[in-house]
Design a protein around this motif. Structure first.
Motif, PDB file in Angstrom:
ATOM      1  N   MET A 204       0.777  -1.393   0.344  1.00 21.67           N
ATOM      2  CA  MET A 204       0.218   0.134  -0.111  1.00 21.67           C
ATOM      3  C   MET A 204       0.820   1.319  -0.146  1.00 21.67           C
ATOM      4  O   MET A 204       1.347   1.978   1.051  1.00 21.67           O
ATOM      5  N   GLU A 205       0.644   1.426  -1.486  1.00 24.45           N
ATOM      6  CA  GLU A 205       1.925   2.713  -1.417  1.00 24.45           C
ATOM      7  C   GLU A 205       1.786   3.887  -0.437  1.00 24.45           C
ATOM      8  O   GLU A 205       2.431   4.420  -0.187  1.00 24.45           O
ATOM      9  N   LYS A 206       0.820   4.574  -0.675  1.00 25.96           N
ATOM     10  CA  LYS A 206       0.085   6.146   0.143  1.00 25.96           C
ATOM     11  C   LYS A 206       0.560   6.104   1.740  1.00 25.96           C
ATOM     12  O   LYS A 206       0.997   7.065   2.262  1.00 25.96           O
ATOM     13  N   PHE A 207       0.719   4.776   2.448  1.00 22.87           N
ATOM     14  CA  PHE A 207       1.055   4.327   3.573  1.00 22.87           C
ATOM     15  C   PHE A 207       2.331   4.032   4.169  1.00 22.87           C
ATOM     16  O   PHE A 207       2.762   3.808   5.088  1.00 22.87           O
ATOM     17  N   GLY A 208       2.580   3.638   2.805  1.00 19.74           N
ATOM     18  CA  GLY A 208       4.440   3.372   2.586  1.00 19.74           C
ATOM     19  C   GLY A 208       4.190   1.318   3.316  1.00 19.74           C
ATOM     20  O   GLY A 208       5.474   1.554   4.531  1.00 19.74           O
ATOM     21  N   ALA A 209       3.358   0.978   3.261  1.00 19.12           N
ATOM     22  CA  ALA A 209       3.113  -0.535   3.562  1.00 19.12           C
ATOM     23  C   ALA A 209       3.515  -1.741   3.081  1.00 19.12           C
ATOM     24  O   ALA A 209       3.249  -1.397   1.307  1.00 19.12           O
ATOM     25  N   ASP A 210       4.449  -2.092   2.598  1.00 19.80           N
ATOM     26  CA  ASP A 210       4.989  -3.513   1.813  1.00 19.80           C
ATOM     27  C   ASP A 210       5.571  -4.654   2.624  1.00 19.80           C
ATOM     28  O   ASP A 210       6.639  -4.777   3.188  1.00 19.80           O
ATOM     29  N   GLY A 211       4.806  -5.000   2.717  1.00 20.56           N
ATOM     30  CA  GLY A 211       5.090  -6.664   4.244  1.00 20.56           C
ATOM     31  C   GLY A 211       3.785  -7.193   4.304  1.00 20.56           C
ATOM     32  O   GLY A 211       2.900  -7.352   4.065  1.00 20.56           O
ATOM     33  N   ASP A 212       3.915  -8.190   5.352  1.00 20.56           N
ATOM     34  CA  ASP A 212       3.234  -9.463   5.704  1.00 20.56           C
ATOM     35  C   ASP A 212       1.887  -8.368   6.851  1.00 20.56           C
ATOM     36  O   ASP A 212       2.350  -7.772   7.456  1.00 20.56           O
ATOM     37  N   VAL A 213       0.472  -8.655   6.739  1.00 20.53           N
ATOM     38  CA  VAL A 213      -0.159  -8.334   7.929  1.00 20.53           C
ATOM     39  C   VAL A 213      -0.325  -9.023   9.380  1.00 20.53           C
ATOM     40  O   VAL A 213      -0.133 -10.697   8.536  1.00 20.53           O
ATOM     41  N   ILE A 214       0.112  -8.351  10.287  1.00 18.68           N
ATOM     42  CA  ILE A 214       0.019  -9.411  11.492  1.00 18.68           C
ATOM     43  C   ILE A 214      -1.061  -8.869  12.208  1.00 18.68           C
ATOM     44  O   ILE A 214      -1.145  -9.785  13.410  1.00 18.68           O
ATOM     45  N   GLU A 215      -2.202  -8.465  12.001  1.00 20.56           N
ATOM     46  CA  GLU A 215      -3.187  -7.989  12.687  1.00 20.56           C
ATOM     47  C   GLU A 215      -4.060  -7.385  12.348  1.00 20.56           C
ATOM     48  O   GLU A 215      -4.071  -5.706  11.888  1.00 20.56           O
ATOM     49  N   ILE A 216      -5.716  -7.259  12.453  1.00 16.79           N
ATOM     50  CA  ILE A 216      -6.663  -6.649  11.282  1.00 16.79           C
ATOM     51  C   ILE A 216      -7.559  -6.422  12.612  1.00 16.79           C
ATOM     52  O   ILE A 216      -7.711  -7.279  13.656  1.00 16.79           O
ATOM     53  N   ASN A 217      -7.910  -4.999  13.104  1.00 12.95           N
ATOM     54  CA  ASN A 217      -8.332  -5.081  14.725  1.00 12.95           C
ATOM     55  C   ASN A 217      -9.943  -4.479  14.334  1.00 12.95           C
ATOM     56  O   ASN A 217      -9.361  -3.496  13.007  1.00 12.95           O
ATOM     57  N   LEU A 218     -10.144  -3.303  14.759  1.00 13.49           N
ATOM     58  CA  LEU A 218     -11.385  -2.783  14.851  1.00 13.49           C
ATOM     59  C   LEU A 218     -10.962  -0.806  13.678  1.00 13.49           C
ATOM     60  O   LEU A 218     -11.050  -0.734  13.094  1.00 13.49           O
ATOM     61  N   ASN A 219      -9.821  -0.442  14.410  1.00  9.25           N
ATOM     62  CA  ASN A 219      -9.815   0.794  14.003  1.00  9.25           C
ATOM     63  C   ASN A 219      -7.842   0.636  13.104  1.00  9.25           C
ATOM     64  O   ASN A 219      -8.636   0.834  12.418  1.00  9.25           O
ATOM     65  N   THR A 220      -7.415  -0.455  13.301  1.00  6.11           N
ATOM     66  CA  THR A 220      -6.405  -0.155  12.884  1.00  6.11           C
ATOM     67  C   THR A 220      -5.940  -1.754  12.168  1.00  6.11           C
ATOM     68  O   THR A 220      -5.844  -2.972  12.232  1.00  6.11           O
ATOM     69  N   LEU A 221      -4.672  -1.632  10.804  1.00  3.81           N
ATOM     70  CA  LEU A 221      -4.120  -2.865  10.156  1.00  3.81           C
ATOM     71  C   LEU A 221      -3.212  -2.344  10.547  1.00  3.81           C
ATOM     72  O   LEU A 221      -2.324  -1.882   9.884  1.00  3.81           O
ATOM     73  N   GLN A 222      -2.137  -3.843  10.900  1.00  2.00           N
ATOM     74  CA  GLN A 222      -0.760  -3.380  11.244  1.00  2.00           C
ATOM     75  C   GLN A 222      -0.129  -4.652  10.838  1.00  2.00           C
ATOM     76  O   GLN A 222      -0.409  -5.652  10.215  1.00  2.00           O
ATOM     77  N   VAL A 223       1.105  -4.072   9.358  1.00  2.00           N
ATOM     78  CA  VAL A 223       1.427  -4.370   8.050  1.00  2.00           C
ATOM     79  C   VAL A 223       2.658  -4.430   8.748  1.00  2.00           C
ATOM     80  O   VAL A 223       3.788  -3.109   9.248  1.00  2.00           O
TER      81      VAL A 223
END
Length: 416
Positions: free
Chosen positions: A215-234
Motif C-alpha cells: 500500500m504505497e500511500k501508507f508506505g506499507a510493503d510486508g505481511d499483515v500481522i493484525e486486523i483490529n477495529l481501527n487499524t491494520l498492522q503490517v
C-alpha cells in the motif's frame, strides 16, 4: 443480631469510652473484621477455582479451558464470592450510620458492574484467542468483532454507572442518548467505518492475517500481522510496523500478493534495453559461428534451410543482404534466451514463458523476459532472476549486440 453488631461497642463502653466514640470504634472494628474476612475469602475462592479449573484442563483435550486460565477467567469469577459477602455484611457494619451504608453500598454496586464487565471482557478475550487456534478462522479479523462487542459492553456499563450515580430513569437516559445519536455517530465515525470495513474484508476475503500486501500511500510493503477495529498492522520487510486505518482497505487501492503466493510461481518481468544501432542481419558466416551454441544448433540449421529454400524458389537476389528473408542477431538472441529460460531448472514450466520485444523507446529496444520462478521466497526469487540476467548480459556480445548505457559524454564538450 444486636449482640453481634454491637459486640465491640459494649467492649469499648466497658473501657470507659463515650457512647459516641464507642459507636465509631465499633463501626471501624467491624469494618476491619469484614475486610479481613473478604481478603481471606477472596484468596480461598481464587485458589479453589484455579485448582478446579487446572485439574479439569489437565484432563480435557480441548485448549479452550487452558486459554480460560491464561486470561484469568477463574480468578475474576473468584471475586464474586467476597463481593456477595460484602453486600450482605455492609448493613451490619454500618447499622448505626445509614448515610455511610448507602454510600458504601453504591460503591460496591459500581464495583459489581465493573467486575461483570471485566469477567465478560476476559471471556471475550478467551474466545478471541481460541478462535485464532482454529485453522479456518485464524486469518480472519476476529479482533475487530471482539472489539465491537467490548465497545458495546463498555458503553452499556458506563450508561448503567451513570444512571446509578445520577439516579436518572434508565429509559429516559437512553431516550436522551438516542436524541444525541448524531453526535455519537460523529465521535465514533472511525470506529463504525472500521467495523463496516472489517465485515466487508471478512465477507469478501479481501485481506487475511499473513497476507503480503503493498500500500504505497501508507508506505506499507510486508505481511499483515493484525486486523483490529481501527487499524491494520503490517510488518514491512525492513521489520518496521505500519499502521493503516482499517477503513482504508475499502476506500484506498492496495496490492495483495496472495494470488502469487497461492500460484505455482512468482513472476519475473524485466527487460534488457538493446542499443538499436547494434541490430543487423546475420551473414552465413556468422550463422555458422552461432551454430556452435548448443541451444541454437538445431534451430539455426532448420531456420537457415527454410530461408535458403524460400529465397532460391523466389529467385531472390542475395547480393544485397536485405533482399528476401533473413535472420537478425536480435531475433536469434531472442530465441536463445527463450530456449535458455525454458531449460532453466528454477523456472515453472507449466506457467507462461516468453521473451518478447516491446515498443522501441528513445533509449533503445526493450527485450522483455516474462516467466515465473518456481521458488516464491523473496531471497531465492531475486537470486534466480539475477542468475538469468547475469547470463543474458554475458551472452549479448556473442550476438554482436550492445546494451544501452546512458552517458553524458559529448565530443564537443571535450574539445571545448
Amino acid at each position: 443480631m444486636r449482640k453481634f453488631t454491637h459486640f465491640f461497642y459494649d467492649y469499648f463502653i466497658q473501657l470507659n469510652a463515650s457512647e459516641n466514640s464507642a459507636t465509631y470504634l465499633n463501626m471501624l472494628a467491624l469494618l476491619v473484621l469484614l475486610i479481613v474476612i473478604i481478603v481471606i475469602t477472596d484468596i480461598v475462592a481464587r485458589k479453589i477455582l484455579l485448582q478446579a479449573f487446572s485439574s479439569f484442563a489437565a484432563k480435557s483435550k480441548t485448549k479452550f479451558d487452558d486459554i480460560l486460565i491464561n486470561h484469568k477467567v477463574p480468578r475474576n469469577f473468584a471475586h464474586i464470592v467476597p463481593l456477595i459477602i460484602a453486600l450482605k455484611c455492609i448493613p451490619l457494619v454500618f447499622i448505626d450510620f445509614p448515610g455511610f451504608e448507602s454510600a458504601v453500598e453504591l460503591l460496591l454496586q459500581l464495583y459489581c458492574v465493573l467486575l461483570i464487565i471485566w469477567i465478560i471482557r476476559s471471556v471475550l478475550r478467551t474466545l478471541e484467542s481460541f478462535f485464532k487456534t482454529i485453522p479456518r478462522l485464524k486469518d480472519k479479523p476476529i479482533d475487530s468483532y471482539i472489539q465491537v462487542l467490548m465497545l458495546l459492553l463498555w458503553l452499556v456499563g458506563i450508561a448503567i454507572i451513570f444512571v446509578m450515580l445520577t439516579s436518572i430513569n434508565f429509559t429516559k437516559f437512553f431516550t436522551t442518548l438516542g436524541a444525541a445519536s448524531a453526535i455519537l455517530l460523529l465521535i465514533f465515525k472511525d470506529t463504525i467505518m472500521g467495523f463496516v470495513a472489517s465485515i466487508q474484508v471478512a465477507v469478501n476475503d479481501t485481506v487475511r492475517i499473513g497476507d503480503w500486501i503493498t500500500m504505497e500511500k501508507f508506505g506499507a510493503d510486508g505481511d499483515v500481522i493484525e486486523i483490529n477495529l481501527n487499524t491494520l498492522q503490517v510488518q514491512n520487510f525492513d521489520m518496521t510496523i505500519t499502521n493503516i486505518p482499517t477503513y482504508a482497505l475499502i476506500t484506498e487501492s492496495f496490492k495483495n500478493w496472495r494470488g502469487m503466493s497461492n500460484s505455482g510461481g512468482r513472476r519475473i518481468k524485466r527487460a534488457l534495453i538493446i542499443k538499436a544501432k547494434s541490430v543487423h542481419y546475420l551473414t552465413d558466416d556468422k550463422i555458422n559461428e552461432l551454430k556452435k551454441i548448443q541451444l541454437l544448433t538445431d534451430y539455426l540449421t532448420q531456420r537457415q534451410g527454410d530461408i535458403s529454400s524460400y529465397n532460391t524458389n523466389n529467385n531472390i537476389d542475395k547480393s544485397v543482404l536485405i533482399n528476401g528473408r533473413n535472420m537478425t542477431n536480435l531475433g536469434v538472441f531472442r530465441k536463445y534466451i527463450q530456449s535458455y529460460i525454458e531449460g532453466h531448472s528454477a523456472i515453472n514450466k507449466d506457467m507462461t514463458i516468453m521473451t518478447r520485444q516491446l515498443a522501441p523507446t528513445s533509449q533503445g529496444l526493450p527485450l522483455e523476459i516474462y516467466a515465473f520462478s518456481s521458488d516464491k521466497r523473496w531471497q531465492n526469487y531475486e537470486y534466480i532472476m539475477s542468475d538469468i540476467f547475469d547470463h543474458s548480459l554475458a551472452a549479448i556480445p556473442y550476438f554482436d549486440l550492445e546494451i544501452y548505457e546512458f552517458s553524458n559524454y559529448s565530443p564537443e564538450l571535450e574539445q571545448n
